[in-house]
Design a protein around this motif. Structure first.
Motif, PDB file in Angstrom:
ATOM      1  N   ALA A  87       0.829  -1.211   0.000  1.00 56.07           N
ATOM      2  CA  ALA A  87       0.000   0.000   0.000  1.00 56.07           C
ATOM      3  C   ALA A  87       0.860   1.256   0.000  1.00 56.07           C
ATOM      4  O   ALA A  87       0.523   2.263  -0.638  1.00 56.07           O
ATOM      5  CB  ALA A  87      -0.930  -0.006   1.213  1.00 56.07           C
ATOM      6  N   ILE A  88       1.989   1.202   0.702  1.00 60.99           N
ATOM      7  CA  ILE A  88       2.875   2.365   0.793  1.00 60.99           C
ATOM      8  C   ILE A  88       3.709   2.530  -0.470  1.00 60.99           C
ATOM      9  O   ILE A  88       3.803   3.631  -1.027  1.00 60.99           O
ATOM     10  CB  ILE A  88       3.779   2.236   2.037  1.00 60.99           C
ATOM     11  N   THR A  89       4.302   1.446  -0.937  1.00 59.30           N
ATOM     12  CA  THR A  89       5.254   1.550  -2.045  1.00 59.30           C
ATOM     13  C   THR A  89       4.592   1.594  -3.415  1.00 59.30           C
ATOM     14  O   THR A  89       5.116   2.229  -4.339  1.00 59.30           O
ATOM     15  CB  THR A  89       6.245   0.372  -2.007  1.00 59.30           C
ATOM     16  N   GLN A  90       3.429   0.930  -3.579  1.00 57.58           N
ATOM     17  CA  GLN A  90       2.810   0.861  -4.899  1.00 57.58           C
ATOM     18  C   GLN A  90       1.623   1.804  -5.073  1.00 57.58           C
ATOM     19  O   GLN A  90       1.294   2.186  -6.193  1.00 57.58           O
ATOM     20  CB  GLN A  90       2.375  -0.576  -5.198  1.00 57.58           C
ATOM     21  N   TYR A  91       0.966   2.169  -3.961  1.00 57.34           N
ATOM     22  CA  TYR A  91      -0.212   3.024  -4.078  1.00 57.34           C
ATOM     23  C   TYR A  91      -0.043   4.370  -3.385  1.00 57.34           C
ATOM     24  O   TYR A  91      -0.910   5.235  -3.503  1.00 57.34           O
ATOM     25  CB  TYR A  91      -1.447   2.299  -3.532  1.00 57.34           C
ATOM     26  N   GLY A  92       1.064   4.545  -2.665  1.00 56.69           N
ATOM     27  CA  GLY A  92       1.348   5.852  -2.077  1.00 56.69           C
ATOM     28  C   GLY A  92       0.550   6.175  -0.841  1.00 56.69           C
ATOM     29  O   GLY A  92       0.497   7.334  -0.413  1.00 56.69           O
ATOM     30  N   SER A  93      -0.080   5.197  -0.233  1.00 55.39           N
ATOM     31  CA  SER A  93      -0.779   5.432   1.027  1.00 55.39           C
ATOM     32  C   SER A  93       0.250   5.517   2.145  1.00 55.39           C
ATOM     33  O   SER A  93       1.112   4.650   2.282  1.00 55.39           O
ATOM     34  CB  SER A  93      -1.760   4.290   1.303  1.00 55.39           C
ATOM     35  N   GLN A  94       0.165   6.559   2.969  1.00 56.19           N
ATOM     36  CA  GLN A  94       1.169   6.765   4.010  1.00 56.19           C
ATOM     37  C   GLN A  94       0.667   6.421   5.410  1.00 56.19           C
ATOM     38  O   GLN A  94       1.439   6.447   6.360  1.00 56.19           O
ATOM     39  CB  GLN A  94       1.645   8.214   3.988  1.00 56.19           C
ATOM     40  N   LEU A  95      -0.613   6.124   5.538  1.00 55.95           N
ATOM     41  CA  LEU A  95      -1.164   5.757   6.846  1.00 55.95           C
ATOM     42  C   LEU A  95      -1.854   4.404   6.721  1.00 55.95           C
ATOM     43  O   LEU A  95      -2.830   4.263   5.988  1.00 55.95           O
ATOM     44  CB  LEU A  95      -2.154   6.814   7.338  1.00 55.95           C
ATOM     45  N   ILE A  96      -1.335   3.410   7.423  1.00 57.24           N
ATOM     46  CA  ILE A  96      -1.883   2.054   7.382  1.00 57.24           C
ATOM     47  C   ILE A  96      -2.690   1.824   8.658  1.00 57.24           C
ATOM     48  O   ILE A  96      -2.187   2.035   9.771  1.00 57.24           O
ATOM     49  CB  ILE A  96      -0.769   0.999   7.270  1.00 57.24           C
ATOM     50  N   TYR A  97      -3.934   1.394   8.460  1.00 56.54           N
ATOM     51  CA  TYR A  97      -4.833   1.146   9.596  1.00 56.54           C
ATOM     52  C   TYR A  97      -4.999  -0.354   9.766  1.00 56.54           C
ATOM     53  O   TYR A  97      -5.593  -1.033   8.924  1.00 56.54           O
ATOM     54  CB  TYR A  97      -6.183   1.808   9.327  1.00 56.54           C
ATOM     55  N   TYR A  98      -4.462  -0.872  10.887  1.00 49.60           N
ATOM     56  CA  TYR A  98      -4.606  -2.290  11.209  1.00 49.60           C
ATOM     57  C   TYR A  98      -5.775  -2.457  12.177  1.00 49.60           C
ATOM     58  O   TYR A  98      -5.673  -2.119  13.359  1.00 49.60           O
ATOM     59  CB  TYR A  98      -3.308  -2.837  11.797  1.00 49.60           C
ATOM     60  N   ASP A  99      -6.850  -2.988  11.640  1.00 46.89           N
ATOM     61  CA  ASP A  99      -8.099  -3.086  12.399  1.00 46.89           C
ATOM     62  C   ASP A  99      -8.037  -4.190  13.452  1.00 46.89           C
ATOM     63  O   ASP A  99      -7.370  -5.211  13.271  1.00 46.89           O
ATOM     64  CB  ASP A  99      -9.249  -3.374  11.431  1.00 46.89           C
ATOM     65  N   GLN A 100      -8.723  -3.970  14.557  1.00 45.23           N
ATOM     66  CA  GLN A 100      -9.044  -4.917  15.621  1.00 45.23           C
ATOM     67  C   GLN A 100      -7.879  -5.243  16.567  1.00 45.23           C
ATOM     68  O   GLN A 100      -8.081  -5.954  17.555  1.00 45.23           O
ATOM     69  CB  GLN A 100      -9.610  -6.234  15.056  1.00 45.23           C
ATOM     70  N   ILE A 101      -6.697  -4.724  16.339  1.00 45.05           N
ATOM     71  CA  ILE A 101      -5.545  -5.140  17.144  1.00 45.05           C
ATOM     72  C   ILE A 101      -5.775  -4.922  18.632  1.00 45.05           C
ATOM     73  O   ILE A 101      -5.500  -5.801  19.453  1.00 45.05           O
ATOM     74  CB  ILE A 101      -4.267  -4.428  16.658  1.00 45.05           C
TER      75      ILE A 101
END
Length: 739
Positions: free
Chosen positions: A459-473
């Motif tokens: 998501a970061i390297t190929q789509y340029g999203s800089q904030l990753i949301y890991y649900d339910q942790i």
């Protein structure tokens, strides 16, 4: 054997009386600040701070055993509870020692030895409880320990004014805990007031349990009235799964009962000493309890106040693109236009849900751009347009579950699934939002950790999203996993395993993109070094009557709570029409109140047709944006620096030190829009000469007249609902971070 008439007073410090007689069969441990009274078999009968001479346990007639243990077969099956057999209490080197050679249950005697040490801190009303368990059973394993069990807590002459603070996500406060537990359990309040139904009725008690880290964000609680305070905490550097338990008898004497239950794994022939539990008397200000817990936590985990533009982000929409039934609300090509509407409202993020194959809560963990929404190339184009327009995209990844119908479940899913004692796995459903059935994965599975990390990296390297949301942790409750294939020592390490995963993801992705950031659902202090954004549905889960997000924000000002905010009504094209809504006045109040706490907002399923609502939202977010440098980079002080305010006005402060200049932001919520009320701010780390100015929604600054008397900076309250004042002065502190 001691005579039944003898009371033994354990003298820990010079000047304490060593022994005295009494008609009761009791043993007393005391110093100048605190007195603990035990029965001859080690039950805690009284907890009496010298300052108040008030036994906090006055509402219990027969205290329960001080400890219990959960024991079962080594594979985790056939677990039962047991308590000490014929425990004895004695004096050993200035501390209370409670020992038992075995425990007993309905199955009989079990050779598990228990040794509890109780110590009092010098010059303090703090008691420290440690326990060593020696498992001499040839076949069974100890899986949980409950200690200490504190019963019948009533502060002062009556319990009606006793308040309970619990670390439920951002925090919750029960102002009248005895009554509040009954009201929630008996369904006497509206759903809006009570939030989730989280107090149950079991075995003649109203029970509230939180599990750390899956609901409980920290390992402490506080119980106070107008004069007294009782602080309970677990100082556990391993951060084992811990259950915080509070209950009251349905028909009892008006007392509250507390205990901590720690997951452990003590195999046959092994011994283990648990990290200490703290039970302390203190003043009635919850801030001092938070300071105490934070002081311990910082000896274990380095938490820094990260700077940069992420801390100054304000809000975004969270559109649902596609649901698990195949219904589509937006395609990737629609998102740049949606972003332009957001931008005009002063937002800076967009968090698309349901972007991956199958839609939201569908074919997890197949996190590939859904073809029905336009596929990977179309998603990449949309993401690029949003970034070029100044926005940021949040990428959703569920870190807990695996679809049973996935083609990859027989291989990856079966290998990584959290296993019950019989080898089966736990399934979860999320109906009516999804028809799918999911299996809970074990965070200790290395292939599962790598898969989640890789999807974030893509998501970061190929789509340029800089904030990753890991649900339910940190939102879903930990599951005990007994799989021998995962290599973990035992089920108690669930929290550590998620922390290891987040560390791996952060280290991997920040090498590729130093600006990468992480967010988790729920909140937990041990994840703070890796996930500065932590989620909180406020007031949806804790309710308008009990939500208290100040608790986590003050204890850990480094964290930014990301609030998933409900709208006033659902959009006509909603693919989830059943999402709860908030009444307009409630929504405006809580949005303004949460801005005081510096939250990041995600508005669920945007109702773009409701122009009046978004006009009000835009104004409040503009005020939030004007204050973003202070809120994002300052240290949240809650009300500690507020020396005077009107009862209807809420004021929170932030300290900020920048390039040798120091300032205090006063964030003000005037819910009654009262004009002219006086507000006084006194910060002992800031000295005159003072300059004060008001931050306008357009970012301009208007000088504000103030008076200064004995360090109190006083100004008149504006009739605006929400406004911000900055007071600048000379720095008297070396660091903006609290000790």
């Amino acid at each position: 054997m001691r005579p039944a008439s003898l009371v033994i007073t354990i003298a820990l410090f010079p000047g304490i009386i060593g022994a005295q007689t009494s008609s009761g069969d009791l043993i007393v441990l005391k110093n100048d600040s605190l007195r603990l009274t035990f029965t001859h078999d080690g039950r805690l009968k009284a907890f009496t701070p010298a300052r108040y001479r008030d036994n906090y346990l006055k509402a219990v007639s027969e205290p329960p055993p001080l400890i219990d243990v959960t024991i079962g077969n080594s594979d985790g099956s056939a677990q039962i509870k047991a308590v000490p057999s014929s425990p004895r209490i004695s004096v050993a080197r200035g501390m209370a020692v409670i020992e038992s050679e075995s425990v007993h249950s309905f199955e009989g005697e079990i050779p598990v030895a228990i040794r509890i040490l109780v110590q009092l801190a010098t010059g303090s009303a703090e008691s420290r409880w440690t326990v060593t368990l020696s498992n001499r059973d040839a076949n069974r394993t100890v899986f949980a320990v409950t200690l200490p069990r504190i019963s019948g807590v009533c502060l002062g002459p009556a319990s009606a004014d006793d308040s309970l603070y619990l670390p439920y996500w951002g925090g919750e406060r029960f102002p009248h805990a005895i009554q509040d537990f009954a009201d929630i359990a008996e369904n006497r309040l509206s759903a809006l007031e009570s939030g989730s139904r989280r107090v149950s009725k079991e075995d003649g008690r109203y029970i509230r349990e939180l599990t750390y880290a899956g609901g409980a964000s920290m390992m402490w609680l506080d119980y106070v009235d107008q004069q007294h305070g009782l602080y309970l905490a677990s100082y556990d550097p391993e951060f084992l799964v811990t259950v915080l338990h509070a209950d009251r008898e349905i028909s009892g004497r008006g007392g509250m009962n507390f205990e901590f239950r720690k997951w452990v794994n003590i195999a046959p022939g092994h011994s283990s000493t648990l990290a200490p539990f703290i039970v302390a008397a203190r003043d009635n200000d919850w801030h001092s309890a938070a300071d105490r817990y934070r002081s311990w936590f910082r000896t274990q985990v380095p938490v820094s106040l990260a700077t940069g533009e992420w801390r100054e982000r304000v809000a975004g929409w969270m559109p649902f693109l596609k649901n698990a039934y195949g219904r589509i609300a937006y395609r990737f090509s629609d998102l740049p236009g949606l972003w332009q509407q957001e931008r005009k409202l002063g937002m800076d993020l967009i968090d698309p849900y349901g972007w991956s194959r199958g839609g939201f809560d569908s074919q997890y963990p197949e996190y590939y751009p859904d073809l029905d929404l336009g596929g990977p190339a179309e998603m990449a184009r949309a993401w690029r347009q949003i970034r070029e327009g100044g926005g940021q995209i949040v990428t959703y990844i569920n870190a807990r579950i695996f679809n049973r119908r996935s083609l990859y479940f027989p291989t990856l899913g079966e290998e990584a699934a959290a296993r019950k004692p019989d080898g089966s796995y736990t399934t979860e459903t999320y109906s009516p939002g999804s028809p799918e059935s999911f299996v809970v994965m074990c965070p200790g599975s290395l292939p599962w950790q790598k898969l989640l990390t890789d999807f974030g990296t893509v998501a970061i390297t190929q789509y340029g999203s800089q904030l990753i949301y890991y649900d339910q942790i940190a939102a879903a409750r930990p599951m005990a996993c007994y799989s021998p294939r995962h290599g973990h020592r035992g089920p108690e390490l669930w929290n550590q395993e998620y922390r290891n995963f987040l560390r791996q993801a952060a280290e991997t992705d920040r090498k590729r993109s130093p600006d990468a950031a992480f967010m988790i659902e729920g909140a937990a202090d041990l994840y703070a070094p890796f996930a500065h954004f932590q989620g909180y549905f406020c007031p949806r889960y804790a309710g308008t009557k009990f939500a208290f997000p100040e608790l986590l924000k003050y204890t850990f000002p480094e964290l930014i709570q990301a609030n998933f905010f409900l709208n006033t009504r659902n959009p006509p094209n909603a693919i989830y029409p059943g999402i709860p809504t908030l009444p307009h006045d409630v929504a405006i109040y809580w949005l303004a109140r949460d801005i005081l706490l510096g939250k990041l907002f995600f508005f669920m399923d945007p109702m773009t047709e409701d122009g009046e609502w978004w006009q009000e939202v835009a104004h409040l977010l503009a005020v939030r944006r004007a204050a973003a440098p202070w809120i994002g980079n300052g240290v949240f002080r809650d009300t500690l620096d507020v020396s005077r305010t009107d009862a209807s006005v809420e004021v929170k402060t932030y300290e900020w030190k920048q390039e040798g200049k120091c300032s205090v932001l006063a964030a003000i919520l005037n819910s009654r829009k009262k004009d002219g009320a006086k507000i006084s701010i006194h910060d002992g780390r800031l000295a005159g000469p003072f300059r004060a100015f008001r931050l306008e929604p357009d970012g301009s600054k208007i000088n504000l007249p103030v008076t200064v008397v004995n360090g109190d900076v006083t100004f008149a309250c504006s009739p605006d609902l929400l406004w911000m004042v900055v007071i600048e002065g000379k720095c008297l502190m070396d660091s903006a971070l609290p000790d």
